[in-house]
Write a protein that holds these residues in place. Sequence first.
Motif, PDB file in Angstrom:
ATOM      1  N   UNK A  28       1.028  -1.203  -0.028  1.00 55.93           N
ATOM      2  CA  UNK A  28      -0.180   0.009  -0.053  1.00 55.93           C
ATOM      3  C   UNK A  28       0.998   1.274  -0.126  1.00 55.93           C
ATOM      4  N   UNK A  29       2.039   1.248   0.752  1.00 57.94           N
ATOM      5  CA  UNK A  29       2.897   2.629   0.737  1.00 57.94           C
ATOM      6  C   UNK A  29       3.612   2.833  -0.589  1.00 57.94           C
ATOM      7  N   UNK A  30       3.716   1.314  -1.359  1.00 59.11           N
ATOM      8  CA  UNK A  30       4.288   1.788  -2.593  1.00 59.11           C
ATOM      9  C   UNK A  30       3.294   2.237  -3.552  1.00 59.11           C
ATOM     10  N   UNK A  31       1.929   1.695  -3.357  1.00 57.87           N
ATOM     11  CA  UNK A  31       0.797   2.482  -4.224  1.00 57.87           C
ATOM     12  C   UNK A  31       0.690   3.880  -3.832  1.00 57.87           C
ATOM     13  N   UNK A  32       0.787   4.323  -2.639  1.00 52.30           N
ATOM     14  CA  UNK A  32       0.839   5.590  -2.245  1.00 52.30           C
ATOM     15  C   UNK A  32       1.810   6.430  -2.877  1.00 52.30           C
ATOM     16  N   UNK A  33       3.135   5.730  -2.915  1.00 52.04           N
ATOM     17  CA  UNK A  33       4.350   6.581  -3.542  1.00 52.04           C
ATOM     18  C   UNK A  33       3.981   6.858  -5.119  1.00 52.04           C
ATOM     19  N   UNK A  34       3.502   5.719  -5.688  1.00 51.41           N
ATOM     20  CA  UNK A  34       3.281   6.043  -7.161  1.00 51.41           C
ATOM     21  C   UNK A  34       2.128   6.892  -7.386  1.00 51.41           C
ATOM     22  N   UNK A  35       1.274   6.890  -6.399  1.00 51.57           N
ATOM     23  CA  UNK A  35       0.010   7.917  -6.509  1.00 51.57           C
ATOM     24  C   UNK A  35       0.717   9.264  -6.440  1.00 51.57           C
ATOM     25  N   UNK A  36       1.643   9.599  -5.479  1.00 56.30           N
ATOM     26  CA  UNK A  36       2.008  10.763  -5.131  1.00 56.30           C
ATOM     27  C   UNK A  36       3.034  11.318  -6.360  1.00 56.30           C
ATOM     28  N   UNK A  37       3.428  10.126  -7.015  1.00 55.44           N
ATOM     29  CA  UNK A  37       4.500  10.591  -8.157  1.00 55.44           C
ATOM     30  C   UNK A  37       4.314  10.277  -9.484  1.00 55.44           C
ATOM     31  N   UNK A  38       2.857  10.315  -9.877  1.00 56.03           N
ATOM     32  CA  UNK A  38       2.366  10.136 -11.150  1.00 56.03           C
ATOM     33  C   UNK A  38       2.834   8.827 -11.752  1.00 56.03           C
ATOM     34  N   UNK A  39       3.035   7.864 -10.903  1.00 57.00           N
ATOM     35  CA  UNK A  39       3.290   6.481 -11.609  1.00 57.00           C
ATOM     36  C   UNK A  39       4.723   6.316 -11.826  1.00 57.00           C
ATOM     37  N   UNK A  40       5.710   7.138 -11.572  1.00 57.10           N
ATOM     38  CA  UNK A  40       6.926   7.141 -11.753  1.00 57.10           C
ATOM     39  C   UNK A  40       7.574   6.307 -10.702  1.00 57.10           C
ATOM     40  N   UNK A  41       8.135   4.966 -11.221  1.00 53.99           N
ATOM     41  CA  UNK A  41       8.746   4.030 -10.137  1.00 53.99           C
ATOM     42  C   UNK A  41      10.000   4.272  -9.511  1.00 53.99           C
ATOM     43  N   UNK A  42      10.714   5.139 -10.150  1.00 51.92           N
ATOM     44  CA  UNK A  42      12.115   5.518  -9.517  1.00 51.92           C
ATOM     45  C   UNK A  42      11.834   6.675  -8.391  1.00 51.92           C
ATOM     46  N   UNK A  43      10.866   7.449  -8.644  1.00 57.09           N
ATOM     47  CA  UNK A  43      10.332   8.372  -7.390  1.00 57.09           C
ATOM     48  C   UNK A  43       9.562   7.735  -6.368  1.00 57.09           C
ATOM     49  N   UNK A  44       8.736   6.810  -6.823  1.00 60.42           N
ATOM     50  CA  UNK A  44       7.992   6.024  -5.963  1.00 60.42           C
ATOM     51  C   UNK A  44       9.071   5.081  -4.870  1.00 60.42           C
ATOM     52  N   UNK A  45      10.076   4.479  -5.483  1.00 60.12           N
ATOM     53  CA  UNK A  45      10.918   3.835  -4.933  1.00 60.12           C
ATOM     54  C   UNK A  45      11.788   4.695  -3.788  1.00 60.12           C
ATOM     55  N   UNK A  46      12.096   5.882  -4.352  1.00 57.06           N
ATOM     56  CA  UNK A  46      12.850   6.688  -3.505  1.00 57.06           C
ATOM     57  C   UNK A  46      11.618   7.008  -2.241  1.00 57.06           C
ATOM     58  N   UNK A  47      10.697   7.449  -2.494  1.00 58.00           N
ATOM     59  CA  UNK A  47       9.766   7.879  -1.377  1.00 58.00           C
ATOM     60  C   UNK A  47       9.406   6.414  -0.507  1.00 58.00           C
ATOM     61  N   UNK A  48       9.476   5.250  -0.966  1.00 53.68           N
ATOM     62  CA  UNK A  48       9.342   3.871   0.063  1.00 53.68           C
ATOM     63  C   UNK A  48      10.420   3.994   0.786  1.00 53.68           C
ATOM     64  N   UNK A  49      11.649   3.848   0.273  1.00 52.48           N
ATOM     65  CA  UNK A  49      12.643   3.700   1.054  1.00 52.48           C
ATOM     66  C   UNK A  49      13.443   4.897   2.081  1.00 52.48           C
ATOM     67  N   UNK A  50      12.538   5.970   1.639  1.00 51.77           N
ATOM     68  CA  UNK A  50      12.709   7.335   2.565  1.00 51.77           C
ATOM     69  C   UNK A  50      11.921   7.428   3.770  1.00 51.77           C
ATOM     70  N   UNK A  51      10.812   6.517   3.611  1.00 52.57           N
ATOM     71  CA  UNK A  51       9.743   6.458   4.798  1.00 52.57           C
ATOM     72  C   UNK A  51       9.063   7.695   4.996  1.00 52.57           C
TER      73      UNK A  51
END
Length: 133
Positions: free
Chosen positions: A109-132
């Motif tokens: 779900x946190x990955x989904x939230x990151x993807x939602x926040x970053x327009x589906x950009x997986x690189x930004x979503x991964x950075x979001x996920x690992x950043x907490x």
Amino acid sequence: MDFWDNLANPAKPGVTQAAGAPKPKTESRDWLDDVIDRQGLTDRRDFVRSIFAQESSSGTADTSKPNAKGARGPMQVTEPAFRDMQQRGYIPKDYRWDNPEHSAEAGVAYLKHGLDQHGGDTRKAAAFYFGGP
């Protein structure tokens, strides 16, 4: 037999399932596929699995207790991130952080939230996920 008992029966011969990793249902489709589908990330399955692989060696690492940064479970979710996903409605309010299946769902779900926040950009979503949170 409960969740923890199932961990003694890995899905693939020669692969040891560690504590904290839900037991796969079958070799072709497992518990993570169900979580990915529930969170609406079917088209991002490989992305989710790559994060899962990084966080728990694809479920082989012992993630039953919090690590030095307080993350636990197969997706290495911190309690603040878990609570955030509950507050935002991505996971049910009755889910428990110390339940590895619930924690894994919170991670997806946190990955989904990151993807939602970053327009589906997986690189930004991964950075979001690992950043907490």
